[in-house]
Design a protein around this motif. Structure first.
Motif, mmCIF file in Angstrom:
data_model
loop_
_atom_site.group_PDB
_atom_site.id
_atom_site.type_symbol
_atom_site.label_atom_id
_atom_site.label_comp_id
_atom_site.label_asym_id
_atom_site.label_seq_id
_atom_site.Cartn_x
_atom_site.Cartn_y
_atom_site.Cartn_z
ATOM 1 N N LEU A 153 0.825 -1.206 0.000
ATOM 2 C CA LEU A 153 0.000 0.000 0.000
ATOM 3 C C LEU A 153 0.861 1.259 0.000
ATOM 4 C CD1 LEU A 153 -2.853 -0.909 2.526
ATOM 5 C CD2 LEU A 153 -3.161 -0.284 0.125
ATOM 6 N N TRP A 154 1.908 1.248 0.815
ATOM 7 C CA TRP A 154 2.812 2.396 0.914
ATOM 8 C C TRP A 154 3.431 2.721 -0.445
ATOM 9 C CZ3 TRP A 154 4.781 6.117 4.150
ATOM 10 C CH2 TRP A 154 6.071 6.604 3.886
ATOM 11 N N TYR A 155 3.952 1.698 -1.112
ATOM 12 C CA TYR A 155 4.560 1.896 -2.433
ATOM 13 C C TYR A 155 3.510 2.260 -3.475
ATOM 14 C CZ TYR A 155 9.433 0.614 -1.564
ATOM 15 O OH TYR A 155 10.747 0.620 -1.150
ATOM 16 N N LEU A 156 2.315 1.685 -3.351
ATOM 17 C CA LEU A 156 1.249 2.001 -4.298
ATOM 18 C C LEU A 156 0.887 3.483 -4.227
ATOM 19 C CD1 LEU A 156 -0.900 1.053 -6.344
ATOM 20 C CD2 LEU A 156 -2.382 0.522 -4.410
ATOM 21 N N PHE A 157 0.758 4.014 -3.022
ATOM 22 C CA PHE A 157 0.428 5.427 -2.865
ATOM 23 C C PHE A 157 1.532 6.325 -3.426
ATOM 24 C CE2 PHE A 157 -2.215 4.164 1.077
ATOM 25 C CZ PHE A 157 -3.301 3.881 0.255
ATOM 26 N N HIS A 158 2.787 5.933 -3.249
ATOM 27 C CA HIS A 158 3.913 6.728 -3.738
ATOM 28 C C HIS A 158 4.150 6.553 -5.235
ATOM 29 C CE1 HIS A 158 4.835 7.081 0.563
ATOM 30 N NE2 HIS A 158 5.578 8.112 0.240
ATOM 31 N N SER A 159 3.462 5.577 -5.837
ATOM 32 C CA SER A 159 3.663 5.329 -7.265
ATOM 33 C C SER A 159 3.034 6.406 -8.146
ATOM 34 C CB SER A 159 3.081 3.956 -7.650
ATOM 35 O OG SER A 159 3.757 2.918 -6.982
ATOM 36 N N PHE A 160 2.195 7.237 -7.577
ATOM 37 C CA PHE A 160 1.529 8.280 -8.358
ATOM 38 C C PHE A 160 2.366 9.562 -8.443
ATOM 39 C CE2 PHE A 160 -1.871 5.497 -6.900
ATOM 40 C CZ PHE A 160 -2.628 5.336 -8.061
ATOM 41 N N GLN A 161 3.550 9.559 -7.830
ATOM 42 C CA GLN A 161 4.410 10.740 -7.870
ATOM 43 C C GLN A 161 5.270 10.744 -9.132
ATOM 44 O OE1 GLN A 161 6.594 11.465 -4.229
ATOM 45 N NE2 GLN A 161 5.008 10.504 -2.973
ATOM 46 N N ASP A 162 5.595 11.934 -9.587
ATOM 47 C CA ASP A 162 6.454 12.093 -10.758
ATOM 48 C C ASP A 162 7.566 13.102 -10.422
ATOM 49 O OD1 ASP A 162 7.540 11.948 -13.263
ATOM 50 O OD2 ASP A 162 6.069 13.304 -14.180
ATOM 51 N N PRO A 163 8.819 12.650 -10.371
ATOM 52 C CA PRO A 163 9.294 11.287 -10.614
ATOM 53 C C PRO A 163 9.013 10.382 -9.423
ATOM 54 C CG PRO A 163 11.114 12.657 -9.954
ATOM 55 C CD PRO A 163 9.930 13.577 -10.054
ATOM 56 N N LEU A 164 9.197 9.090 -9.641
ATOM 57 C CA LEU A 164 9.016 8.145 -8.547
ATOM 58 C C LEU A 164 10.012 8.475 -7.435
ATOM 59 C CD1 LEU A 164 8.622 4.800 -10.540
ATOM 60 C CD2 LEU A 164 6.828 6.060 -9.334
ATOM 61 N N PRO A 165 9.571 8.442 -6.179
ATOM 62 C CA PRO A 165 10.443 8.884 -5.087
ATOM 63 C C PRO A 165 11.690 8.032 -4.889
ATOM 64 C CG PRO A 165 8.425 7.885 -4.237
ATOM 65 C CD PRO A 165 8.232 8.040 -5.713
ATOM 66 N N TRP A 166 11.692 6.805 -5.416
ATOM 67 C CA TRP A 166 12.873 5.952 -5.281
ATOM 68 C C TRP A 166 13.752 5.982 -6.530
ATOM 69 C CZ3 TRP A 166 7.859 3.929 -5.119
ATOM 70 C CH2 TRP A 166 7.407 3.315 -6.292
ATOM 71 N N TYR A 438 2.209 -2.957 -10.718
ATOM 72 C CA TYR A 438 2.970 -3.972 -9.983
ATOM 73 C C TYR A 438 2.558 -4.039 -8.523
ATOM 74 C CZ TYR A 438 6.850 -6.308 -7.676
ATOM 75 O OH TYR A 438 7.593 -7.149 -6.895
ATOM 76 N N PHE A 439 2.486 -2.901 -7.857
ATOM 77 C CA PHE A 439 2.167 -2.935 -6.432
ATOM 78 C C PHE A 439 0.690 -3.208 -6.179
ATOM 79 C CE2 PHE A 439 6.180 -0.529 -6.374
ATOM 80 C CZ PHE A 439 6.887 -1.363 -5.534
ATOM 81 N N PHE A 440 -0.151 -2.902 -7.135
ATOM 82 C CA PHE A 440 -1.554 -3.303 -7.013
ATOM 83 C C PHE A 440 -1.672 -4.816 -7.125
ATOM 84 C CE2 PHE A 440 -5.956 -3.788 -8.637
ATOM 85 C CZ PHE A 440 -6.597 -3.216 -7.554
ATOM 86 N N MET A 441 -0.848 -5.415 -7.985
ATOM 87 C CA MET A 441 -0.825 -6.877 -8.103
ATOM 88 C C MET A 441 -0.334 -7.509 -6.798
ATOM 89 S SD MET A 441 1.514 -9.332 -10.541
ATOM 90 C CE MET A 441 2.964 -8.895 -9.592
#
Length: 583
Positions: A153-166, A438-441
């Motif tokens: 869930l944590w990564y899924l929420f952060h996946s909507f950022q541009d650029p990706l935080p990682w 990916y993280f939703f999967m």
């Protein structure tokens, strides 16, 4: 799932087969179907809920079996134990262990119409602890498993950022450069260990509560609660999504993965067999372990699912279908993983080569474009022989680039899911889209397993208080006539041999192996993050941590002898009271 209340008048007698071998109440014809209700007129009893249709049961078993282990452990085992040759011990263990025990658990649940505690207690009062142990294991698994869902869930929420935080390292406090810890590690490792976990240097230092992660954990448990809120009535609808959605995402990822540069390198690495690994005992041990935990044997979930089946359901066919789907999904997920893995390895390898080329070009004032990947080794030999002093100064800074070593880097678990995959995703075009998918999967895979684990716990708890009166109290030693009544076919030699000899011996062998391995290994160790070095280090567990580990193991295993001993003592005093009644 259909759930109906019983009426005052008894239902038709053809509603349910008589349990376990046809011995019934006095005056009832042997083998004649029995009612699901009490014989007392006017007493309203609740009929056991049932799945809405056979597909719901099948999808629930698939969703329970096909979990995170198929995505992040099976590919790792293929990588460690011979690529395509690992399929040999895996398939053999599936035949001699996975399918027989899966069929056995489904048959027990379907015939007993109870959760694991009630089912084992009915088989023998002395075995009630086995059901309790499986429930304890399910509870402990659910506690840590939902933490993984929290990270998804944590990564899924952060996946909507541009650029990706990682995808990039953050600036330091002076904003004069990148964070030192991130530069020593990588942006993906930094985001995982520092931003997600905010990990402490060792287990002795607990650190504070991470409130953002804590909120994600609460949300994860809320989702699980909503999925099992109305028992199998809600579960039967949820599994339509949790069982099929990961497959669609994997298909999308396969199409994308095969088009990535270097994907063929990963697939060639996976399918190239290393026959010598077949002689490695650990390859067979890990294959058996993967089958056992992937299918979800011994945790009570399968027994709970099957207890809501129609008594005449063909559970043998279901066992075969679930086994095939579980194995196929693991292989399919490995193909996807190794295509992504090949892309990442090729990207890192070529990036390494480019850095070496740039270093040599600048150090020796070479013409731009002269030095390429194809002539790199030849030019390095020329420079070393022509300019030995200058080359010796540059040599410590020249990295050893190897595609094989990149592919040999074995990673499993969270390292594969939250570091390796994110490293590959950040280099893809439209990386936010692929990250969300990916993280939703991962979340749907985790929730599918959590729903099954929660059902195993709840079914055992709700069934344990009252044992239905129509079940026999005698210890039951065989399943053959009842299976023929349920499936409509005679039990063949394969199931008999597996249940009576091969599978039990294999389980005992696994137990002895892990017990001896634990003794020979000595002090248990764990991986800790060293922020000063930017990588993980291995440390010994402190004494109190070893004590906690021992208590967790004992919390489930000790249920078996303690319940058996309690039953023995209770029966002893009961027999004495019958022999010497009070005056």
């Amino acid at each position: 799932m259909e759930s109906t209340s019983a009426h005052a008048s008894p239902p038709p007698e053809d509603e349910e087969l008589q349990p376990w071998g046809g011995s019934g109440d006095p005056g009832q014809h042997p083998g004649r179907p029995r009612s699901t209700e009490c014989a007392q007129p006017g007493v309203v009893d609740k009929v056991r809920p049932k799945w809405g249709n056979p597909l719901q049961f099948l999808l629930t078993c698939v969703s329970y079996a096909v979990g995170l282990g198929n995505v992040w452990r099976f590919p790792y085992l293929c990588q460690m134990y011979g690529g395509g040759s690992f399929l040999v011990p895996y398939v053999i263990m599936l035949i001699v262990e996975g399918m027989p025990l899966l069929y056995l658990e489904l048959a027990v649940g379907q015939r007993m119409r109870q959760g694991s505690i009630g089912a084992w207690r009915t088989i023998s009062p002395y075995l009630g602890g086995v059901g309790i142990a499986s429930m304890v294991v399910s509870f402990l698994v659910s506690v840590y498993y939902n933490v993984i869902n929290t990270w998804a869930l944590w990564y899924l929420f952060h996946s909507f950022q541009d650029p990706l935080p990682w995808s990039v390292c953050p600036l330091n406090s002076n904003r004069t450069g990148y964070d030192e810890e991130c530069e020593k590690a990588s942006s993906t490792q930094y985001f995982w260990y520092r931003k997600t976990l905010n990990i402490s240097p060792s287990i002795q230092e607990s650190g504070g509560v991470q409130w953002e992660s804590a909120l994600c954990l609460i949300l994860a448990w809320l989702i699980v609660y909503l999925c099992i809120l109305r028992g199998t009535e809600s579960t039967g609808k949820v599994v339509y999504f949790t069982a099929t959605m990961p497959l669609f995402v994997l298909i999308i990822y396969l199409v994308r993965g095969l088009t990535l540069h270097g994907a063929t390198n990963g697939l060639a690495y996976m399918f190239t067999p290393k026959i010598e690994q077949l002689a490695n005992p650990k390859a067979w041990i890990n294959a058996a372990t993967q089958i056992f935990f992937s299918v979800g044997l011994g945790c009570g979930g399968l027994i709970a699912f099957a207890s809501y089946n129609e008594p005449s359901n063909d559970c043998q066919k279901d066992a075969l279908i679930v086994s095939v789907i579980n194995t196929t999904s693991a292989i399919f997920a490995s193909i996807v993983t190794f295509s992504i893995y090949g892309f990442k390895a090729t990207f890192n390898y070529e990036n390494c080569l480019n850095k070496v080329i740039l270093l040599l070009t600048n150090s020796f004032d070479l013409e731009d474009g002269f030095l390429t990947a194809s002539n790199l080794e030849e030019v390095k030999d020329y420079l070393a022989s022509t300019y030995p002093d200058k080359y010796s100064e540059v040599f410590p800074h020249i990295r050893n680039c190897s595609l094989e070593s990149e592919l040999d880097t074995a990673v499993q678990g969270t390292g594969l899911a939250f570091i390796v995959y994110t490293e590959a995703i950040k280099n893809m075009e439209v990386s936010q889209l692929w990250s969300v998918l990916y993280f939703f999967m991962l979340l749907t895979l985790g929730m599918g397993s959590m729903v099954g684990t929660g059902t195993a716990i709840l079914t055992s708890l709700t069934d344990s208080k009252v044992i239905s009166s129509y079940l026999p109290k005698e210890a039951i030693s065989g399943f053959e006539s009842d299976l023929q009544a349920m499936t409509g076919r005679t039990l063949n030699w394969y199931w008999k041999v597996m249940w009576a000899f091969v599978s039990p011996l294999l389980i005992v062998g696994l137990f002895i192996f892990y017990l001896s391995d634990y003794i020979l290994t000595g002090t248990l160790q764990y991986q800790a993050w060293d922020a000063t070095k930017g990588h993980v280090v291995v440390k010994d567990y402190p004494t109190y941590a070893l004590a906690v580990i021992g208590l967790l193991v004992a919390s489930s295993t000790m249920c078996i002898p303690l319940v058996a001993l309690g039953t023995l003592v209770a029966r002893h005093f009961k027999s004495r009271e019958q022999q010497f009644p009070a005056a």
